[in-house]
Design a protein around this motif. Structure first.
Motif, PDB file in Angstrom:
ATOM      1  N   GLU A  86       0.820  -1.223   0.000  1.00  0.00           N
ATOM      2  CA  GLU A  86       0.000   0.000   0.000  1.00  0.00           C
ATOM      3  C   GLU A  86       0.847   1.264   0.000  1.00  0.00           C
ATOM      4  OE1 GLU A  86      -2.743  -0.036   3.251  1.00  0.00           O
ATOM      5  OE2 GLU A  86      -1.228  -0.598   4.701  1.00  0.00           O
ATOM      6  N   GLY A  87       2.103   1.130   0.321  1.00  0.00           N
ATOM      7  CA  GLY A  87       2.981   2.302   0.285  1.00  0.00           C
ATOM      8  C   GLY A  87       3.772   2.439  -0.999  1.00  0.00           C
ATOM      9  N   ASN A  88       3.406   1.696  -2.014  1.00  0.00           N
ATOM     10  CA  ASN A  88       4.131   1.783  -3.289  1.00  0.00           C
ATOM     11  C   ASN A  88       3.131   1.867  -4.435  1.00  0.00           C
ATOM     12  OD1 ASN A  88       5.944   0.130  -1.336  1.00  0.00           O
ATOM     13  ND2 ASN A  88       7.330   0.866  -2.923  1.00  0.00           N
ATOM     14  N   ILE A  89       3.305   2.865  -5.283  1.00  0.00           N
ATOM     15  CA  ILE A  89       2.394   3.035  -6.417  1.00  0.00           C
ATOM     16  C   ILE A  89       3.123   2.719  -7.715  1.00  0.00           C
ATOM     17  CG2 ILE A  89       0.910   4.648  -7.678  1.00  0.00           C
ATOM     18  CD1 ILE A  89       0.597   6.249  -5.111  1.00  0.00           C
ATOM     19  N   CYS A  90       2.462   1.921  -8.536  1.00  0.00           N
ATOM     20  CA  CYS A  90       2.947   1.660  -9.893  1.00  0.00           C
ATOM     21  C   CYS A  90       1.819   2.080 -10.833  1.00  0.00           C
ATOM     22  CB  CYS A  90       3.248   0.179 -10.075  1.00  0.00           C
ATOM     23  SG  CYS A  90       3.584  -0.277 -11.799  1.00  0.00           S
ATOM     24  N   ARG A  91       2.138   2.818 -11.889  1.00  0.00           N
ATOM     25  CA  ARG A  91       1.099   3.239 -12.829  1.00  0.00           C
ATOM     26  C   ARG A  91       1.084   2.340 -14.064  1.00  0.00           C
ATOM     27  NH1 ARG A  91      -3.815   5.635 -12.484  1.00  0.00           N
ATOM     28  NH2 ARG A  91      -3.898   7.742 -13.358  1.00  0.00           N
ATOM     29  N   CYS A  92       2.105   1.505 -14.232  1.00  0.00           N
ATOM     30  CA  CYS A  92       2.219   0.762 -15.498  1.00  0.00           C
ATOM     31  C   CYS A  92       1.658  -0.648 -15.457  1.00  0.00           C
ATOM     32  CB  CYS A  92       3.687   0.638 -15.910  1.00  0.00           C
ATOM     33  SG  CYS A  92       4.507   2.156 -16.371  1.00  0.00           S
ATOM     34  N   THR A  93       1.953  -1.386 -14.415  1.00  0.00           N
ATOM     35  CA  THR A  93       1.798  -2.853 -14.488  1.00  0.00           C
ATOM     36  C   THR A  93       0.459  -3.374 -14.017  1.00  0.00           C
ATOM     37  OG1 THR A  93       2.594  -3.209 -12.238  1.00  0.00           O
ATOM     38  CG2 THR A  93       4.258  -3.154 -13.992  1.00  0.00           C
ATOM     39  N   GLY A  94      -0.342  -2.535 -13.368  1.00  0.00           N
ATOM     40  CA  GLY A  94      -1.570  -3.063 -12.768  1.00  0.00           C
ATOM     41  C   GLY A  94      -1.292  -4.020 -11.627  1.00  0.00           C
ATOM     42  N   TYR A  95      -0.032  -4.084 -11.201  1.00  0.00           N
ATOM     43  CA  TYR A  95       0.433  -4.840 -10.019  1.00  0.00           C
ATOM     44  C   TYR A  95       0.425  -6.365 -10.196  1.00  0.00           C
ATOM     45  CZ  TYR A  95      -0.301  -0.287  -7.815  1.00  0.00           C
ATOM     46  OH  TYR A  95      -0.268   1.053  -7.511  1.00  0.00           O
ATOM     47  N   HIS A  96      -0.317  -6.859 -11.176  1.00  0.00           N
ATOM     48  CA  HIS A  96      -0.473  -8.306 -11.346  1.00  0.00           C
ATOM     49  C   HIS A  96       0.887  -9.018 -11.319  1.00  0.00           C
ATOM     50  CE1 HIS A  96      -2.782 -11.711 -13.410  1.00  0.00           C
ATOM     51  NE2 HIS A  96      -1.529 -12.083 -13.548  1.00  0.00           N
ATOM     52  N   ASN A  97       1.784  -8.540 -12.173  1.00  0.00           N
ATOM     53  CA  ASN A  97       3.074  -9.221 -12.278  1.00  0.00           C
ATOM     54  C   ASN A  97       4.025  -8.874 -11.140  1.00  0.00           C
ATOM     55  OD1 ASN A  97       2.274 -10.568 -14.555  1.00  0.00           O
ATOM     56  ND2 ASN A  97       3.197  -9.099 -15.980  1.00  0.00           N
ATOM     57  N   ILE A  98       3.794  -7.746 -10.489  1.00  0.00           N
ATOM     58  CA  ILE A  98       4.618  -7.412  -9.319  1.00  0.00           C
ATOM     59  C   ILE A  98       4.297  -8.397  -8.196  1.00  0.00           C
ATOM     60  CG2 ILE A  98       4.973  -5.692  -7.491  1.00  0.00           C
ATOM     61  CD1 ILE A  98       4.667  -3.509  -9.607  1.00  0.00           C
ATOM     62  N   VAL A  99       3.014  -8.644  -8.006  1.00  0.00           N
ATOM     63  CA  VAL A  99       2.603  -9.597  -6.967  1.00  0.00           C
ATOM     64  C   VAL A  99       3.179 -10.986  -7.276  1.00  0.00           C
ATOM     65  CG1 VAL A  99       0.600 -10.715  -5.903  1.00  0.00           C
ATOM     66  CG2 VAL A  99       0.515  -8.271  -6.441  1.00  0.00           C
ATOM     67  N   LYS A 100       3.065 -11.342  -8.531  1.00  0.00           N
ATOM     68  CA  LYS A 100       3.584 -12.648  -8.957  1.00  0.00           C
ATOM     69  C   LYS A 100       5.100 -12.749  -8.720  1.00  0.00           C
ATOM     70  CE  LYS A 100       3.309 -15.098 -13.403  1.00  0.00           C
ATOM     71  NZ  LYS A 100       2.752 -14.901 -14.769  1.00  0.00           N
ATOM     72  N   ALA A 101       5.807 -11.691  -9.075  1.00  0.00           N
ATOM     73  CA  ALA A 101       7.263 -11.698  -8.896  1.00  0.00           C
ATOM     74  C   ALA A 101       7.622 -11.789  -7.420  1.00  0.00           C
ATOM     75  CB  ALA A 101       7.871 -10.437  -9.514  1.00  0.00           C
ATOM     76  N   MET A 102       6.930 -11.041  -6.590  1.00  0.00           N
ATOM     77  CA  MET A 102       7.264 -11.053  -5.160  1.00  0.00           C
ATOM     78  C   MET A 102       6.965 -12.418  -4.552  1.00  0.00           C
ATOM     79  SD  MET A 102       6.322  -7.301  -3.690  1.00  0.00           S
ATOM     80  CE  MET A 102       7.165  -5.849  -4.352  1.00  0.00           C
ATOM     81  N   PHE A 103       5.873 -12.994  -4.977  1.00  0.00           N
ATOM     82  CA  PHE A 103       5.538 -14.319  -4.448  1.00  0.00           C
ATOM     83  C   PHE A 103       6.614 -15.327  -4.830  1.00  0.00           C
ATOM     84  CE2 PHE A 103       3.547 -18.458  -4.350  1.00  0.00           C
ATOM     85  CZ  PHE A 103       2.878 -18.424  -3.142  1.00  0.00           C
TER      86      PHE A 103
END
Lengths: 163, 276, 797
Positions: A129-146
């Motif tokens: 919640e303390g990080n904003i991304c405007r490009c990825t829709g977060y889907h792949n960020i969540v996947k990468a972190m997992f």
């Protein structure tokens, strides 16, 4: 004023102004430009670094406050030839587009894995919640972190792979 | 309008000030007294953004981070004591807190975001009395005391209005003491943008008596006496529904009308009650 | 040269492969090079003086106190800038009103001279030795204003105070498209008419990298080098030269290095980089400017901001007979670079959607207000059109009691209808809308939705499902068509393939990547075409000093137009290689075959690989006179038509009626982008677009107060979607290849943002059982709608 600070494992003696932000000193005095500034109100998280191993927003810390402490920036966690598992996961899972929020995301991601008890998709989403991304829709960020968590701390992940 | 009205940019470029790192309470207070317009700096998560917007122009910044006695969490009998410079992340993760008042650990874990919780302090948050901060709900609910360099202030008397507290010039919070309740829960409705509380409700029970504290809804945190009365005669969701929430002093802004805040008080109260 | 081929027959690195991005390593290690990372020797710092008023006359600027401060080099005003010959910022698209009068252009000085017309408008700039000094000095510049009544509300702008003396009713244009009489006749014969009043909320792009510029004037040859956050550096150069008169084109070098997102907002030429460049000449030092976020909120062009009445006429079978649309579009205080085109040619032309509506008529009033200029933001006109069409179609389906998927299907343009000419000036080349809908219905498990809704109800939750079958026109744009419609420039793209003597390839493209991954996908195209390793291809973009020409990246045009230019260039390379091989093998070029990087003399065992030919081209020991040495080719590709990506989005969500909080349970997007170069990157583009569309539908809105002060001027108040606001997305594709470009591609950058808002709002209204709710459907609005719906016993509002 002078401060002594360990940055990415290197002891630095720096002459700073009292009103300098940690983010500005990192960028403008140490030329570590991977720490980005995306807002003025401490929301976007692009400037996230580790202070004594904990993620903080370098735009909301005075450089004077970190005298005697240890700072790690995106440049300090891995190199092109020896990527940190979180960095590698971001590339593997296409978790970045323009790259501007990426250093902050990666630094928060490492902190999230290190300092969470349990990591599933919901915990990662809440943890960002303390990080904003405007490009990825977060889907792949969540996947990468997992997936990075699977490698960094396999015991903490509780779900099947995020698809 | 006057020529002086001006818009300010240069994010991160604050007015110039002197920086001091106090190593004792005495030193901090003496710096405060002996500087033209000194200001205490706790975690800085509100204050530094304020500096960056040039909404404050202190002559001197007095950092409290070096004062050892302002840190630490301990329990003694039924009292949980938390040093003013204790980080939100420390409260959230503290075994002492989780064992005594788990809802307080939950509350601390809901403040801001992770990075903010790694810098922000309980004393800084309470002293600021932001109407949308989380800790004030606990301060008014948990039979607390705000211990300062000068005195002990009863928790319910500490917050006096929008960004206004009982603190006098130079007075510093050193620690907060919370009386461990029999049961306690906190429910928060965050603003989707800022993640501050639009409404937060804490419910605690002491020897069968229910206390309800509300943050976010009005100028400062308050005890919801009508809800308490209702719940003390019938601790049920239906009882909450039956209470008339007086919105006269409620905040109304683009994020939430007073009426909606009243609804959220009801719903958060029900959620806290269910989680008791 | 070997090329690994996977078992599926797709090369591991060629067209169609999910190649990991080559640009990533620098970004994940903190080595990206953004404009604000550029440091020049002796650089100075710029801070702008901006208007605190929405509308005022500038009476006096007193910079004496600021100039007296040590370290202040200059305080420069808009008046000085104009006196120095810096002209107005232009609008590049001339729109003609329905009465044939030209649009009325508000004078737009690069920095304000006599008057200011929105809060945040720059009217001067302080140049100083440090940012600290510049900022301190900016506070000391005293400006005396005479405040004037400002026009803020879009709804009342036409009848409000006139902002510019030469522009009555604050009306820039009254534009129309379609056959009004035919459309009215369709309504007269209709069995059912559905009607909606819609607003398309004003958005702030908020690329994560704030705009920035570092400019240097070189007095030895009167030239400027400007590093700036641009999606189209050559266009920036053209505008600064031909219109703004900063310097001749050959004296301007624009470099847009790594750019942290654009979403349209970095297409435009802004006052700040222009002023920084001009100031660098005035102070004879490099000038650096980096935007704050607070400054971005006020000065980046905003997006959307429409008010629309839409009516749909249907017959008894639910066939569409006519569509009538009247829109008022907010242009802000001045026309930004493409502002005029967004609510007209990028909007009205898309109102046919995926449907065979025989008669369509649209009128658009473009209106000035005292707010930040409004221009293209991801989707630009097409999200607004899609919102209008897909909201009214869903409404009609509900009113007629026809399943919304079925009603859409009944009206779809069928595969056999292509090429299909719409009543609103476009010719769709290809598509299969039923295929996307079918796949989406299956992925969304539409058949069992009723069970899920009932189950949710048992938990006290309202579950809803909404469709959006969108179409967009991408691959901007056929130059002839665009210029007939008023575009000031052609919208072709250029590409150069430079084969080096050792056989590797440097590619120069006029497209610009600010997150799209061109360094990977464009290399895939070139390596695939030339049959060489991906690692042998380097992509260069974003520097007018290195790249021949280009029109940049917007309108989902990079692969369709820029990629096609590279195909043409590689074709030229291959042709020349054949001539060289024919010469060396003593044969004829048309007897040389090329496959997988090898040139073979037909019906022989003689062959040369690509690297050998490249070497021969640069070591021409035996070349005849008519064979030039070297191996490099440039191509300009001008498309024959737009491309038409289309698809179906289905949103399923749950509402907590107690709080109005919405949880998106599932979001399915099935898109037809034609052929796909890199599926991984395409999926990523869709994900990002969906988050922006969901942001528009549920979270984001630029709010002004009655005085024109932006109430949502920071991330504290303007709600950007966070990770916990969006779900995992279910993304899939169907494929009908584009018929008129060599790659068969359509473009994918905007689809997510275009298709998703109506799907979300259709789901919200479905869940609550109401006809309409305005975007963003915030929790309070939704809670109120739930209350109202409950008190009116669940009927339509």
């Amino acid at each position: 004023m002078k401060i002594s600070v360990t940055v990415n494992g290197v002891d630095e003696e720096l002459e700073i102004t009292p009103n300098a932000l940690l983010a500005d000193v990192i960028r403008d005095q140490l030329y570590l430009s991977g720490t980005h500034i995306g807002c003025d109100t401490s929301q976007c998280g692009a400037c996230t670094v580790h202070l004594n191993g904990m993620a903080v927003k370098a735009c909301t810390v005075l450089a004077a406050q970190v005298d005697g402490q240890a700072v790690t920036t995106i440049e300090g966690i891995g190199s092109p030839a020896d990527l940190h598992p979180m960095q590698a996961a971001f590339k593997e899972h296409h978790a970045l587009q323009c790259g501007f929020c990426t250093p902050g995301m990666i630094m928060r991601g490492i902190d999230l894995v290190n300092n969470s008890e349990v990591l599933d998709e919901a915990a990662i989403r809440e943890g960002l919640e303390g990080n904003i991304c405007r490009c990825t829709g977060y889907h792949n960020i969540v996947k990468a972190m997992f997936n990075a968590a699977l490698e960094m701390a396999p015991g903490k992940t509780t779900e099947q792979e995020v698809v | 309008m006057s020529a002086e009205q001006i818009l300010i940019w240069g994010g991160g470029i604050m007015y110039e000030f002197k920086y001091h790192k106090a190593s004792s309470l005495d030193e901090a207070q003496s710096l405060k007294t002996n500087t033209a317009d000194g200001i205490y700096l706790a975690g800085g998560q509100t204050l530094i953004p304020t500096f960056k917007q040039r909404l404050a122009a202190p002559s001197d910044v007095i950092d409290l981070a070096g004062i050892e006695e302002l840190r630490g969490i301990s329990t003694s009998g039924s009292v949980l004591s938390i040093g003013a410079m204790t980080l939100h992340a420390e409260v959230a993760a503290s075994t002492e807190v989780r064992d005594s008042i788990p809802a307080l650990a939950v509350l601390a874990g809901l403040i801001g975001d992770a990075q903010v919780r790694n810098r922000g302090t309980i004393g800084g948050s309470v002293a600021n009395s932001d109407p949308a901060a989380d800790y004030p709900a606990a301060v008014v609910t948990l039979n607390s005391s705000v211990i300062t360099t000068q005195r002990t202030i009863v928790g319910t008397e500490f917050f006096q209005g929008l960004f206004e507290t009982a603190l006098t010039e130079g007075e510093l919070i050193t620690r907060l003491e919370f009386t461990v309740p029999d049961r306690c829960a906190y429910a928060k409705f965050p603003n989707p943008a800022s993640r501050y509380a639009v409404v937060g409700v804490m419910i605690a029970e002491y020897s069968g008596k229910i206390q309800v504290g509300v943050t976010g809804a009005a100028g400062c945190a308050f005890r919801a006496l009508a809800l308490e009365d209702a719940l003390n005669s019938d601790a049920s969701s239906a009882a909450i529904d039956a209470v008339h929430i007086d919105v006269e002093n409620f905040n109304s802004d683009m994020h939430a009308s007073a009426e909606y805040r009243a609804q959220l008080v009801r719903v958060m109260a029900k959620r806290a009650l269910a989680a008791l | 040269m070997s090329k690994a081929v996977s078992s599926a027959g797709v090369s591991n690195s060629g067209i169609g492969a999910s190649v990991k991005r080559r640009e990533d390593v620098r970004f994940i290690t903190g080595q990206g090079s953004y404009v604000s990372d550029v440091e020049m020797q002796r650089q100075t710092y710029a801070v702008f003086i901006r208007s605190p008023h929405a509308r005022a006359r500038i009476l006096e600027i007193d910079a004496s106190a600021a100039l007296a401060m040590p370290g202040v080099l200059a305080v420069l005003s808009g008046a000085e800038m104009a006196a120095d010959g810096i002209a107005d910022l232009p609008c590049g698209w001339a729109v003609v009103s329905k009465d044939d009068s030209p649009m009325k252009v508000a004078p737009h000085p690069t920095m304000a001279v006599d008057s200011v017309n929105y809060v945040g408008e720059p009217l001067g700039v302080v140049i100083a030795e440090s940012l600290q000094i510049a900022r301190d000095a900016a506070e000391q510049v005293l400006v005396d204003y005479e405040e004037l009544d400002a026009v803020i509300s879009l709804a009342g702008a036409i009848s409000a105070e006139q902002i510019y003396p030469e522009i009555p009713n604050n009306l820039c244009y009254e534009w129309a498209l379609g056959d009004e009489a035919e459309t009215n006749a369709a309504f007269e014969s209709a069995d059912h008419i559905s009607q909606l009043d819609l607003s398309n909320n004003r958005l702030i792009p908020n690329a994560m990298e704030p705009r920035a510029a570092v400019a240097e004037f070189d007095a030895t040859n009167d030239s400027y080098t400007i590093y700036t956050t641009s999606q189209n550096p050559h266009l920036e150069r053209l505008v600064l030269s031909a219109f703004v008169q900063l310097a001749p084109e050959h004296k301007l070098r624009i470099i847009a290095p790594d750019v942290g997102g654009g979403f349209g907002s970095k297409i435009f030429v802004y006052p700040e980089e222009t002023a920084a460049a001009w100031a660098s000449k005035k102070v004879s030092r490099p000038v650096k400017w980096t935007c704050d976020r607070a400054e971005s909120f006020l000065s980046d062009a905003h997006g959307r901001d429409h008010l629309t009445r839409v009516e749909l006429a249907l017959d008894k079978q639910g066939l569409f007979l006519g569509l009538r649309v009247k829109t008022t579009a907010n242009l802000g205080a001045y026309l930004s670079l493409f502002a005029s085109a967004v609510p007209t040619y990028l909007y009205g032309t898309l109102l046919a959607g995926q449907y065979k509506t025989p008669a369509i008529y649209v009128e658009v009033q473009g209106v000035y207000t005292n707010t930040t200029p409004v221009d293209a933001y991801r989707g630009a006109g097409r999200p607004e059109a899609t919102y209008v069409v897909e909201r009214i179609v869903e409404t009609a389906a509900r009113e007629l009691g026809i399943d919304p998927a079925e009603l859409r299907r009944r009206n779809f343009i069928q595969p056999s209808d292509f090429p299909y000419e719409t009543p609103v000036a476009l010719v769709y080349d290809t598509g299969n809308y039923g295929a996307s809908l079918d796949k989406a219905l299956e992925l969304a498990r539409y058949d069992s939705f009723a069970e899920r809704k009932a189950e949710a109800q048992s938990r006290g939750k309202l579950r809803g499902l909404g469709f959006s079958c969108y179409i967009e026109a991408c691959g901007l744009a056929p130059s002839q068509l665009a210029m007939q419609l008023g575009a000031g420039v052609g919208l072709f793209e250029s590409g150069e393939v430079r084969v080096n003597p050792t056989g590797n390839v440097t590619v120069f493209t006029g497209s610009h990547s600010h997150g799209q991954g061109h360094e990977t996908t464009f290399a895939q195209v070139v390596s695939d075409r030339l049959g060489i390793d991906l690692d042998s291809v380097e992509i260069v973009h974003g520097d007018t000093g290195r790249v021949e020409y280009g029109l940049g990246t917007y309108g989902s045009r990079s692969i369709a137009v820029g990629g096609s230019a590279l195909v043409l260039a590689t074709d030229k390379i291959i042709s020349k290689c054949k001539v060289i091989v024919a010469h060396l093998l003593d044969s004829e070029a048309d007897l040389i075959d090329f496959e997988d990087g090898t040139f073979t003399l037909r019906d022989s065992n003689q062959s040369m690989d690509f690297a050998e030919v490249a070497a021969a081209a640069y070591f021409p020991a035996t070349f005849p006179e008519d064979l030039e040495p070297g191996l490099t080719a440039t191509a300009f590709y001008d498309p024959d038509n737009f491309t038409f990506p289309a698809g179906t989005h289905i949103c399923e969500l749950e509402i907590d009626p107690d709080t109005g909080v919405i949880e998106i349970i599932q979001f399915v997007a099935v898109d037809d982008f034609g052929k796909v170069i890199n599926p991984m990157i395409v999926e990523g583009q869709v994900h990002g677009g969906l988050a922006q569309g969901i942001g528009q539908a549920l979270l984001e809105e630029a709010v002004y107060d009655e005085y024109g002060q932006l109430q949502t001027g920071s991330f504290m108040d303007y709600c950007m979607p966070r990770a916990d606001d969006v779900p995992n997305f279910v993304v899939d594709t169907t494929v009908t290849p584009c018929t008129h470009n060599p790659l068969g591609v359509k473009g994918c950058g905007e689809a997510g943002a275009i298709g998703s808002p109506p799907a979300v709002i259709n789901a919200v209204t479905d869940a609550i059982g109401i006809k309409n709710i305005s975007m963003p459907a915030t929790s309070e609005k939704v809670w109120r709608a739930c209350q109202q719906s409950k008190s009116s016993s669940g009927g339509a509002v």
